[in-house]
Enzyme design. Sequence first.
Site, PDB file in Angstrom:
ATOM      1  N   SER A 598      -3.628 -14.669  10.226  1.00  0.00           N
ATOM      2  CA  SER A 598      -3.087 -15.804   9.968  1.00  0.00           C
ATOM      3  C   SER A 598      -2.304 -15.575   8.545  1.00  0.00           C
ATOM      4  O   SER A 598      -2.436 -14.645   7.889  1.00  0.00           O
ATOM      5  CB  SER A 598      -4.169 -16.959   9.365  1.00  0.00           C
ATOM      6  OG  SER A 598      -3.849 -17.863   8.834  1.00  0.00           O
ATOM      7  N   TYR A 611     -11.840 -18.941   5.309  1.00  0.00           N
ATOM      8  CA  TYR A 611     -10.863 -18.528   6.276  1.00  0.00           C
ATOM      9  C   TYR A 611     -10.124 -17.654   5.753  1.00  0.00           C
ATOM     10  O   TYR A 611      -9.772 -16.560   6.307  1.00  0.00           O
ATOM     11  CB  TYR A 611     -10.573 -19.939   6.713  1.00  0.00           C
ATOM     12  CG  TYR A 611      -9.287 -19.602   7.972  1.00  0.00           C
ATOM     13  CD1 TYR A 611      -9.979 -19.329   9.150  1.00  0.00           C
ATOM     14  CD2 TYR A 611      -8.070 -19.997   7.645  1.00  0.00           C
ATOM     15  CE1 TYR A 611      -8.816 -19.480  10.077  1.00  0.00           C
ATOM     16  CE2 TYR A 611      -7.175 -19.582   8.582  1.00  0.00           C
ATOM     17  CZ  TYR A 611      -7.680 -19.296   9.859  1.00  0.00           C
ATOM     18  OH  TYR A 611      -6.764 -19.140  10.885  1.00  0.00           O
TER      19      TYR A 611
END
Length: 730
Positions: A598, A611
């Site tokens: 990401s 995350y």
Amino acid sequence: MTLKPPDFKHVNYLWDDETASRLDDVERLRYRSNILGADQRITNTGGGNTSSKISMTDPLSGKEVDVLWVKGSGGDLRTSTRANFASLYMDKFLSLENIYNKAEVKGAKTEIEDEMVDMYRHTTFGLNPAASSIDTPLHGLIPFRHVDHMHPISVIAIAASKDQERLTQQIFEEEVGWVPWQRPGFDLGLVMKEKLGQDPDLKGLVMGQHGLINWADEDKACYELTLSLIEKAARYIERHDKGEKTFGGQRYESLDEKASREILIKLLPKLRGIVSQANRFIGTVHVTESVLQFVNSVDAQRLAEIGTSCPDHFLRTKIKPLYVDWNPQEESHEELIEKLEKGVIAYRADYTSYYEACKHPDSPAMRDPDPTVILIPGVGLIAWGKNKSESRVTAEFYSLAIEVMRASEAISEYQGLPRQEAFDIEYWLLEEAKLKRMPPEKEFARNLVVVIGAGSGIGKATAYRVAKEGAHVVCADLSEEAAQATARELIEIYGVGIGVAGTGLSGCGPAIGLSVDITKRESVRAMFENVILAFGGVDNVIITAGVFVPPDKQGYIPDDKWALTYSINVTGPYLVADEAKKIWQVQGLKASLVITTSANAAVAKQGSFAYDTSKAAANHLVRELAIELSPLVRVNGLAPATVVEGSSMFPRDRVISSLTKYNLPFDESENTESLREKLAMFYAQRTLTKSPITLADQAEVAYLLSSSKFSKTTGQIISVDGGLHEAFLR
Ligand SMILES: [Zn+2]
């Protein structure tokens, strides 16, 4: 004695008057072809052809003319549509005989014969683009309205027997004649016409080493005649069946299902690596009672050496299979693998000497010398082809060849086609020209791609993207239902293929759906075992599965949610890589792994640090794995940012909470996708390219990183984030 439909035991009688009566004459031919092709005892996939001579209005003159409708080149009777049939003006076609006869040198395998194939185009009726096959004259030169040419097991068994002419006479008496083996073409058509001229009562011919051809003036009568002749041959064979003495009796016993599965899982990737040195192959496992009876038998080795006899069969199976003389009751897996490796080396040498001995000055270069069919006592048959459909056809053809050998050995002695004749078919210049005309293979042809997370979002888009490049796709997802839905959609687009073989998972099409929980090693291993059983190995793995657990209103992430985030985003890809590594190493073929990380991995911010840190760990996992798995496997990371469109990472409440957070106006009653669009437009404005980031953008890069276009790139993270300067990697 003529057998009638209610008596048939060895063929499926499928003609339905009601259905046929609703069809025009061309559709009746299509119908007859489909129901003939539906029974592999009548003809093999892609094998045989049918024709009808139909009176039609000529679009040029407005007059009634006779048109020969005949199954064209390629295609398959079972699945044929009207588009698979060529149409030729009968009078023009018949006039070709003059041209043929004028040639100075004529006969089977002469230049004029090959030239005739191009001449058929001049006789096309109704601008039909379907190409005529080399079998066209077998239909056009027979003066009956309907002709069926089949490759039935029971008749090939007669045609591949030592005393085939005598057997034909004995079984069919005056009804059916016999012609010796001759490569199909104009000359064979003339031979048949002459035979019929000498004996106008003939209803058909057994074609030596090849099959059956028969005719009638009514289509239903032609269909029934075809079935009755096959039935008659099958009954004769049944009366002579050797029962337990078939193939000289049994030498080995079959392994039980569990032991056999274990062997296949170990063996298939190894074998795939061995046979894929020149070109990659996709495997099919075919294990039936009859295959086992053959591979376990006393005569298997001798008969395997003779090879397949029907040209249609051996074009796929190669002239002979590789039989591995391994004792499943006494020898180990390691000994099996050792024997296989030696066997393939010997097979290649043997194939090379066959090529050298039979080649002509103008023969095409030698093709891949690896076996496409491998027979293992106790285990079964493994077939290889350039794609799933082809490998299923190959498995089907050898299993039909086994039936032919069983029958032939029951009534006589089985014999193969002379090697030179086999070579002249395999390396026919006409076939070579056909191969050359085929479009180049796609990027992922012959490849098997596992997409983990294929049930939705980026994973689903990636499955679609790689399938478009010719990949066989394993759609894996935590949700089995979602995985199978994606696989089903791909099959709907690309079709399941034509072969009728493959047992268990191996009977699949080019895509399958499997469930996997990447946080559990056993689940990952079980998934890969199923991939091996279905396709024989693994090439590229793309992981898009991931999780974002939003913090609570106070910005707090409980410990179990933290652990879950790491377990899916970091441990998961590691377990997948670690299990895939074992297969890649055994297979020994270049491969690739793409892990979705990401843009967040590089940007520190508030509120999502489980995350973000997990994705930072995933970035480094990419680098570590690139070193660990080199030189065989390239490992790269795909770093998306804020793909909102159709993303399971953006459920409705997350979208609403983001819209609220950024003070963006919205209406509670709007549907989720429209809310997502609003958010996507907002995010787009924060990027350098100012455009929303789509699933297709991500799928494109996942595909590119796996493809040969990035063959020199490994250990890299590629951001697909529209340009976020704070996420630039340094
Ligand atoms: Zn044929």
